[in-house]
Motif scaffolding. Structure first.
Motif, PDB file in Angstrom:
ATOM      1  N   LEU A 169       0.829  -1.202   0.000  1.00 14.33           N
ATOM      2  CA  LEU A 169       0.000   0.000   0.000  1.00 14.33           C
ATOM      3  C   LEU A 169       0.867   1.258   0.000  1.00 14.33           C
ATOM      4  CD1 LEU A 169      -2.758  -0.992   2.609  1.00 14.33           C
ATOM      5  CD2 LEU A 169      -2.938  -1.029   0.116  1.00 14.33           C
ATOM      6  N   ARG A 170       1.926   1.259   0.810  1.00 16.76           N
ATOM      7  CA  ARG A 170       2.832   2.415   0.858  1.00 16.76           C
ATOM      8  C   ARG A 170       3.517   2.629  -0.495  1.00 16.76           C
ATOM      9  NH1 ARG A 170       5.401   5.069   4.900  1.00 16.76           N
ATOM     10  NH2 ARG A 170       4.906   3.454   6.415  1.00 16.76           N
ATOM     11  N   SER A 171       4.004   1.554  -1.098  1.00 17.18           N
ATOM     12  CA  SER A 171       4.700   1.656  -2.387  1.00 17.18           C
ATOM     13  C   SER A 171       3.770   2.169  -3.478  1.00 17.18           C
ATOM     14  CB  SER A 171       5.286   0.301  -2.787  1.00 17.18           C
ATOM     15  OG  SER A 171       6.237  -0.127  -1.838  1.00 17.18           O
ATOM     16  N   LEU A 172       2.538   1.655  -3.505  1.00 12.55           N
ATOM     17  CA  LEU A 172       1.569   2.113  -4.497  1.00 12.55           C
ATOM     18  C   LEU A 172       1.229   3.583  -4.280  1.00 12.55           C
ATOM     19  CD1 LEU A 172      -1.426   0.171  -5.874  1.00 12.55           C
ATOM     20  CD2 LEU A 172      -1.702   2.540  -5.241  1.00 12.55           C
ATOM     21  N   ALA A 173       0.951   3.962  -3.027  1.00 18.13           N
ATOM     22  CA  ALA A 173       0.587   5.353  -2.728  1.00 18.13           C
ATOM     23  C   ALA A 173       1.712   6.313  -3.102  1.00 18.13           C
ATOM     24  CB  ALA A 173       0.237   5.497  -1.246  1.00 18.13           C
ATOM     25  N   THR A 174       2.928   5.960  -2.770  1.00 17.48           N
ATOM     26  CA  THR A 174       4.072   6.828  -3.056  1.00 17.48           C
ATOM     27  C   THR A 174       4.228   7.057  -4.548  1.00 17.48           C
ATOM     28  OG1 THR A 174       5.203   6.109  -1.045  1.00 17.48           O
ATOM     29  CG2 THR A 174       6.572   7.058  -2.793  1.00 17.48           C
ATOM     30  N   ASN A 175       4.114   6.004  -5.333  1.00 15.80           N
ATOM     31  CA  ASN A 175       4.374   6.109  -6.766  1.00 15.80           C
ATOM     32  C   ASN A 175       3.174   6.593  -7.566  1.00 15.80           C
ATOM     33  OD1 ASN A 175       7.283   5.027  -7.392  1.00 15.80           O
ATOM     34  ND2 ASN A 175       6.474   3.931  -5.650  1.00 15.80           N
ATOM     35  N   ALA A 176       1.969   6.428  -7.035  1.00 18.48           N
ATOM     36  CA  ALA A 176       0.774   6.953  -7.702  1.00 18.48           C
ATOM     37  C   ALA A 176       0.492   8.397  -7.298  1.00 18.48           C
ATOM     38  CB  ALA A 176      -0.441   6.083  -7.381  1.00 18.48           C
ATOM     39  N   GLY A 177       1.179   8.892  -6.259  1.00 19.85           N
ATOM     40  CA  GLY A 177       0.927  10.244  -5.776  1.00 19.85           C
ATOM     41  C   GLY A 177      -0.352  10.352  -4.979  1.00 19.85           C
ATOM     42  N   LEU A 178      -0.604   9.358  -4.127  1.00 23.27           N
ATOM     43  CA  LEU A 178      -1.823   9.324  -3.327  1.00 23.27           C
ATOM     44  C   LEU A 178      -1.553   9.719  -1.890  1.00 23.27           C
ATOM     45  CD1 LEU A 178      -3.176   5.763  -4.261  1.00 23.27           C
ATOM     46  CD2 LEU A 178      -3.599   7.911  -5.473  1.00 23.27           C
ATOM     47  N   THR A 179      -2.499  10.394  -1.275  1.00 21.71           N
ATOM     48  CA  THR A 179      -2.593  10.423   0.176  1.00 21.71           C
ATOM     49  C   THR A 179      -3.513   9.267   0.527  1.00 21.71           C
ATOM     50  OG1 THR A 179      -2.282  12.806   0.307  1.00 21.71           O
ATOM     51  CG2 THR A 179      -3.367  11.738   2.170  1.00 21.71           C
ATOM     52  N   LEU A 180      -3.000   8.335   1.327  1.00 23.63           N
ATOM     53  CA  LEU A 180      -3.737   7.108   1.611  1.00 23.63           C
ATOM     54  C   LEU A 180      -3.686   6.811   3.099  1.00 23.63           C
ATOM     55  CD1 LEU A 180      -5.204   4.487   0.774  1.00 23.63           C
ATOM     56  CD2 LEU A 180      -2.956   3.502   0.266  1.00 23.63           C
TER      57      LEU A 180
END
Length: 195
Positions: free
Chosen positions: A140-151
């Protein structure tokens, strides 16, 4: 509406990954990471988010599951960022609570362009089907970081399989909501005029 698709590859000494994504798909998935439970989670993610998704990964599973799960998260995040482009017209914000039997996950997402990840939960078991439970959090952290999400994500339950599955399904539903085009909005949903 233009096609919101992406094809992203990532090749390192640890993994060789290919991801294709269609945000406006039908939930068709083809996944092969070498980790059966992780494949099941990515399949659930595509199915419940209605994303057409293919993921293939040849990773160093002789070491452990870390590089495979992390690098797939990175690559899928890159695919979302590419497919969303300038983010014109998207809804941007979404939240979902998704149950899985005794477990329930809460997901809050902002496609902000400002990566931030918060997770304040513990998994009930250390691993599920060849995947370390902690790696769900790291994905989840890796996806959020690379997609530019606040998660922001949390989960409660008694069975790590259900806890992780609720997280993946919740993320899928929230991203489906947040990436939807709002016909009333011509620009990026920000007072700045861009995201």
């Amino acid at each position: 509406m233009t096609d919101r698709t992406a094809a992203v590859t990532r090749e390192t000494a640890e993994t060789d990954i290919e991801v294709t994504l269609d945000i406006d798909g039908d939930g068709e998935t083809t996944v092969d990471t070498g980790i059966g439970f992780f494949d099941h989670m990515l399949d659930a993610f595509g199915t419940h988010g209605l994303f057409d998704l293919t993921v293939t990964c040849d990773g160093d599973l002789d070491v452990d599951d870390h590089h495979t799960v992390e690098d797939v998260g990175i690559t899928l995040g890159d695919a979302f960022a590419e497919a969303l482009g300038d983010k014109r017209g998207i809804s941007r914000f979404a939240d979902r609570t998704v149950p899985m039997d005794e477990a329930a996950a809460d997901i809050v997402v902002d496609i902000s362009g400002r990566p931030y990840f918060a997770f304040d939960s513990e998994f009930s078991q250390d691993s599920v089907g060849g995947m370390t439970s902690y790696m769900a959090r790291h994905f989840l952290r890796s996806l959020a970081t690379n997609a530019g999400l606040t998660l922001h994500a949390s989960v409660r339950g008694e069975n790590a399989h259900h806890e992780i599955e609720a997280l993946f399904k919740g993320l899928a539903r929230a991203l489906d909501d947040a990436t939807r085009i709002d016909e009333r909005r011509a620009d990026a949903p920000s007072t700045k005029g861009e995201l």
